[in-house]
Scaffold this active site. Structure first.
Site, short mmCIF file in Angstrom:
data_model
loop_
_atom_site.label_atom_id
_atom_site.label_comp_id
_atom_site.label_asym_id
_atom_site.label_seq_id
_atom_site.Cartn_x
_atom_site.Cartn_y
_atom_site.Cartn_z
N GLU A 40 14.40 3.70 32.41
CA GLU A 40 14.38 2.80 32.05
C GLU A 40 13.05 1.39 32.78
O GLU A 40 12.87 1.60 34.44
CB GLU A 40 15.75 1.87 32.96
CG GLU A 40 16.88 2.16 32.24
CD GLU A 40 18.17 1.84 32.77
OE1 GLU A 40 18.03 1.67 34.13
OE2 GLU A 40 19.27 2.08 32.58
N LYS A 193 -0.58 -3.35 -6.51
CA LYS A 193 -0.04 -2.04 -5.73
C LYS A 193 1.74 -1.84 -5.87
O LYS A 193 2.28 -2.99 -5.99
CB LYS A 193 0.04 -1.98 -4.67
CG LYS A 193 0.64 -1.37 -3.56
CD LYS A 193 0.02 -0.72 -2.45
CE LYS A 193 1.59 -2.60 -1.35
NZ LYS A 193 0.48 -2.26 -0.10
N ARG A 195 4.99 -0.14 -4.53
CA ARG A 195 5.17 0.38 -3.19
C ARG A 195 6.42 1.19 -3.49
O ARG A 195 7.62 1.29 -4.57
CB ARG A 195 5.78 -0.37 -1.82
CG ARG A 195 6.11 -0.03 -0.73
CD ARG A 195 6.12 -0.61 0.22
NE ARG A 195 5.07 -0.93 0.66
CZ ARG A 195 4.30 -0.51 1.60
NH1 ARG A 195 4.61 1.11 2.27
NH2 ARG A 195 3.37 -0.87 1.95
N ASP A 219 -6.53 -7.15 4.45
CA ASP A 219 -4.94 -6.74 5.55
C ASP A 219 -4.74 -7.59 6.72
O ASP A 219 -5.44 -7.94 6.91
CB ASP A 219 -4.68 -5.13 4.68
CG ASP A 219 -3.43 -5.33 4.43
OD1 ASP A 219 -2.24 -6.59 4.42
OD2 ASP A 219 -2.94 -4.59 3.24
C1 R5P Z 1 1.88 -4.69 3.32
O1 R5P Z 1 2.46 -5.75 2.77
C2 R5P Z 1 0.87 -4.61 4.51
O2 R5P Z 1 0.14 -6.07 4.46
C3 R5P Z 1 0.03 -3.93 4.12
O3 R5P Z 1 -0.90 -3.87 3.39
C4 R5P Z 1 0.75 -2.57 4.31
O4 R5P Z 1 1.98 -2.46 5.52
C5 R5P Z 1 -0.18 -1.15 5.49
O5 R5P Z 1 0.56 0.41 5.59
P1 R5P Z 1 0.13 1.11 5.37
O6 R5P Z 1 -1.47 1.32 6.11
O7 R5P Z 1 1.33 2.40 5.97
O8 R5P Z 1 -0.24 0.81 3.58
#
Ligand code: R5P
Length: 312
Positions: A40, A193, A195, A219
């Protein structure tokens, strides 16, 4: 200013807090953040904070649950010690990706965490590159949302690239990519992309011209590295010349660093919103500091000045 403004930090990112305190010429506040034998969190503020304007620097980066709990408990301690105002400085706001109910029976954890921080006693939030700008609305207290774009752009400009194209690795990142492209007078492209799961993506198409161009993929965060690396591979196949990444928050989970090392990415620029532990260091990863940006924002918030010019 030094009489009124106090800066505290937990264990999430003491180096960043130290850098900010040096810029502002204000020593870090005296606080003890430890653990009881069973784990804790145990906190004691060792100086008077009554009536003070307190800034608590604590990104909720990995380990997110430990850092989040520290944040809440420190805020509670400072609030109960009668600080005049508490600003939670969250250079990286974790749990931000869970910001909507996109499937049945899932939580909106970003909202839950915003509620927790507010209930603990934060009066304001200072943060950088939230995963989605709308997360500001999850807080019913003022949020100053800064952008790291200027830090990256200043650096990239010095590299004097020709034929530069800024690439968003997904459709959601277009706004951010456009901000970079405008400031760099560069072209813009998007990787479409899809997901498949929270940690798995599949690249579809490239919208825009990248053949024989130098590209920088931008990003907000890199976690597994999947999004960035898949985008880099597709861009290479499409004829891009040199490939760079500019990503604000280097979460870098699992074997992300190793994957970057083996990828077509020549250099990945990140900021220090999250500490880069030894195992996350790599010659391809270059860290740019956001300490001066945060220090300036803290100074202006304390002096009740506008921070909007920091967005230019
Ligand atoms: C997605 O919407 C975010 O902007 C990032 O592209 C994403 O979260 C990156 O995650 P990772 O490196 O696991 O692909």
């Amino acid at each position: 200013m030094a009489n009124e403004l106090l800066i505290f930090t937990g264990n999430a990112h003491p180096f960043l807090a130290e850098a900010i305190s040096k810029i502002l010429k204000i020593p870090l506040g005296d606080i003890w953040v430890s653990r009881f034998s069973e784990g804790e969190i145990r906190v004691k503020v060792n100086e008077n904070v009554r009536g003070k304007d307190v800034f608590l620097i604590q990104p909720t980066c990995p380990p997110p649950n430990e850092n989040m709990m520290e944040l809440l408990i420190i805020i509670d301690a400072i609030r109960r010690a009668s600080a005049r105002r508490i600003t939670a400085v969250l250079p990286y706001f974790g749990y931000a990706r869970q910001d909507r109910k996109d499937q049945p029976r899932v939580p909106i954890t970003a909202k839950l965490v915003a509620n927790l921080i507010t209930v603990a006693g934060a009066d304001r939030i200072l943060t950088i590159d939230l995963h989605a700008g709308q997360i500001q609305g999850f807080f019913d207290i003022p949020v100053d949302h800064l952008f790291a774009v200027k830090v990256f752009v200043d650096y990239l400009k010095e590299m004097k690239f020709r034929d530069l194209v800024v690439v968003s690795p997904d459709v959601g990142g277009i706004k951010m990519a456009r901000a970079y492209a405008k400031r760099l007078s560069a072209g813009l492209a998007i990787v479409d992309k899809r997901r498949i799961s929270p940690e798995e993506t599949e690249v579809m198409h490239i919208l825009g011209e990248v053949k024989d161009k130098n590209v920088v993929i931008v990003d907000d965060l890199i976690a597994t590295g999947g999004s960035l690396i898949e985008a880099a591979i597709v861009l290479k196949e499409a004829g891009a010349k040199r490939i760079f990444g500019a990503v604000t928050h280097p979460v870098l989970s699992g074997d992300a660093v190793q994957k970057i090392g083996n990828s077509p990415i020549e250099k990945l620029f990140v900021t220090d919103t999250i500490p880069l532990t030894q195992e996350k260091r790599h010659p391809k990863i270059c860290v740019l500091t956001i300490a001066p940006l945060l220090a300036e924002a803290i100074k202006r918030i304390h002096q009740e000045e506008s921070v909007s010019s920091l967005f230019d």
